[in-house]
Design an enzyme around this catalytic site. Structure first.
Site, PDB file in Angstrom:
ATOM      1  N   ASP A 103      39.723  32.827  33.055  1.00 62.22           N
ATOM      2  CA  ASP A 103      39.752  33.229  34.461  1.00 62.22           C
ATOM      3  C   ASP A 103      39.817  31.985  35.329  1.00 62.22           C
ATOM      4  O   ASP A 103      38.963  31.097  35.214  1.00 62.22           O
ATOM      5  CB  ASP A 103      38.482  34.026  34.786  1.00 62.22           C
ATOM      6  CG  ASP A 103      38.330  34.301  36.272  1.00 62.22           C
ATOM      7  OD1 ASP A 103      39.348  34.355  36.983  1.00 62.22           O
ATOM      8  OD2 ASP A 103      37.178  34.471  36.712  1.00 62.22           O
ATOM      9  N   SER A 116      32.469  39.737  39.407  1.00 62.68           N
ATOM     10  CA  SER A 116      33.225  39.200  40.536  1.00 62.68           C
ATOM     11  C   SER A 116      32.323  39.051  41.767  1.00 62.68           C
ATOM     12  O   SER A 116      31.281  38.404  41.704  1.00 62.68           O
ATOM     13  CB  SER A 116      34.445  40.084  40.799  1.00 62.68           C
ATOM     14  OG  SER A 116      35.316  39.476  41.727  1.00 62.68           O
ATOM     15  N   HIS A 161      39.106  37.657  34.296  1.00 58.67           N
ATOM     16  CA  HIS A 161      38.166  37.745  35.411  1.00 58.67           C
ATOM     17  C   HIS A 161      37.148  38.865  35.227  1.00 58.67           C
ATOM     18  O   HIS A 161      35.995  38.730  35.625  1.00 58.67           O
ATOM     19  CB  HIS A 161      38.950  37.950  36.711  1.00 58.67           C
ATOM     20  CG  HIS A 161      38.096  37.898  37.941  1.00 58.67           C
ATOM     21  ND1 HIS A 161      37.305  36.814  38.250  1.00 58.67           N
ATOM     22  CD2 HIS A 161      37.890  38.804  38.941  1.00 58.67           C
ATOM     23  CE1 HIS A 161      36.665  37.047  39.388  1.00 58.67           C
ATOM     24  NE2 HIS A 161      37.001  38.243  39.816  1.00 58.67           N
TER      25      HIS A 161
END
Length: 460
Positions: free
Chosen positions: A381, A171, A437
């Site tokens: 994602d 991320s 994600h």
């Protein structure tokens, strides 16, 4: 002479470390070596960064050392430890609203690497500062403090100085990881001590250029069948391919984007196949974090007896709040007395400035090194779509080593990969089929196989 220098430096280093043999929620002794501690960084060591270190369960002397950073910014590395790649998972199946318990993760990356899970930047997890000014942080400061942490940690753990080192995360770590890697490279070049045996870096669903990541969601939605051909084409034409910084006078574009929003708004962005659920907090004093979800649903405050069956993934995060805020847990982890605070998985109230708007140039700089890179993307994602990740990799203009092809686990397609090279630099891009994600959270078996093969220099 080097030993003398290191000892002199060590004498000025403020740090603490403790070996943890048992943890509340796990029955018996831990079947792995866990160390927690603090390392002081910054001016006068005013920032105290907390870490969890788990020694490789394989061969600690030969296996690589991985520094792992969770995204946010401000999300505790405990997230990576217990929900992604560490040896413990919460037992969500048997959770009844009381104290959480653990089960072992059969796909822990600590089977193949020693891992430092770092709570960075300051204000994350159990990391803290001695004065309020030190809580004011940006990307540049965070990178410098993480690099300082690593140097001091290695000097205090000389047995790991000869291990191959990788820096990893997911991320928002996609912004800071390549900068940290560049700092290590530059430090080695000018003779900073200790010399760090850095071999490369790995990042999952990485934020790289936030504008481009967000802008790619429209094309991603079309490719995934979330937008009709007609809506996609008219939106692309009327908005001229720009869906973030929209001309407020472009009425046609604004209308199209309203229709796009209607198609997207009830989806779960971190994993579009999973349900979008209301977020809950374990009591009325602990509010739920939304940083990774980028959503704004209404909180549902529940008492333990009211907990629903944990059928929705984000309900599982409540267990970390209950566990980490327990006094017996903080004593077991040797969280310093006087610094205890309400632990949150992701700290939204940090004084953090995002001063690096794109990390692509840092990746480009690193193509002139001999490092290895693994960039992987859970392909479901929609926060950081694989499309933009692959686009910026292609913009580096590297030579193609292997063209797009499937990789397999247990004879089944686990994703697709490409390899790129530039002189001594090697980059592998991989998608994780069905991953969200934080791909290891959604596809732990496949991501373990991916990491195992990549660390071992095998093809995926």
């Amino acid at each position: 002479m080097l030993v003398v220098i290191l000892l002199l430096v060590l004498s000025c280093v403020v740090m603490s470390q403790s070996i943890i043999k048992t943890l509340p929620g796990y029955s018996g002794d831990l079947p792995f070596k866990l160390e927690t501690g603090y390392v002081g960084v910054g001016e006068l060591d005013s920032v105290q960064l907390f870490y969890y270190f788990i020694e490789s369960e394989g061969s600690p002397k030969e296996d690589p050392l991985l520094l792992w950073l969770t995204g946010g910014p401000g999300c505790s590395s405990f997230t990576g430890l217990v929900y992604e790649i560490g040896p413990l998972n919460f037992n969500t199946e048997d959770f009844d609203g009381n104290f959480p318990t653990f089960i072992l993760n059969p796909y822990s990356w600590t089977q193949i690497a020693s891992i430092i899970f770092l709570d960075a930047p300051v204000g994350t997890g159990f990391s803290y500062a001695n004065n309020w000014e030190s809580y004011i942080v940006d990307d540049t400061i965070s990178v410098a403090q993480t690099y300082e942490f690593l140097r001091k940690w290695l000097m205090n753990h000389p047995n790991f100085m000869s291990n191959a080192l990788y820096v990893g995360g997911d991320s928002y770590s996609g912004i800071v990881v390549p900068i940290i890697v560049q700092e290590i490279y530059k430090g080695n070049e000018v003779g900073h001590k200790p010399f760090i045996r850095l071999k490369g870096y790995m990042i999952g669903n990485p934020v790289t250029n936030q504008h481009d990541d967000e802008n790619s969601r429209v094309e991603y939605g079309h490719r995934m069948g979330l937008l009709s051909d007609e809506l996609y084409e008219t939106t692309k034409r009327n908005c001229h391919g720009e869906y973030v910084n929209v001309d407020p006078n472009n009425a046609q574009c604004l209308t199209d984007l309203e229709n796009v929003t209607e198609c997207f708004e009830k989806l779960n962005p971190p994993q579009i196949l999973e349900p979008l659920c209301s977020l809950i907090s374990p009591n009325s004093t602990i509010k739920w974090d939304r940083r990774l979800l980028e959503e704004n649903p209404t909180d549902i405050l529940l008492t333990p007896s009211q907990y629903p069956k944990l059928w929705c993934r984000n309900y599982n995060y409540v267990l970390s709040y209950i566990w980490a805020n327990d006094d017996s847990v903080q004593r077991a982890l040797h969280v310093r007395e006087g610094t205890k605070k309400e632990w949150v998985r992701c700290n939204k109230s940090m004084s953090y400035t995002e001063d690096v708007f794109s990390s692509i140039d840092y990746h480009r700089n690193l193509t002139n090194t001999y490092y290895r890179a693994l960039i992987y993307s859970g392909d479901h994602d929609m926060l950081v779509p694989y499309l933009n990740t692959h686009a910026w990799i292609k913009s580096l203009n590297l030579s193609i080593g292997d063209y797009w092809k499937p990789w397999f686990v247990d004879g089944q397609v686990a994703g697709y990969s490409m390899k790129y090279t530039h002189k001594g630099y090697h980059l592998t891009f991989a998608t994780v089929k069905g991953g969200g994600h934080t791909a290891p959270e959604y596809r732990p078996k496949e991501c373990f196989a991916m990491a195992y093969r990549w660390f071992a220099y095998y093809s995926l």
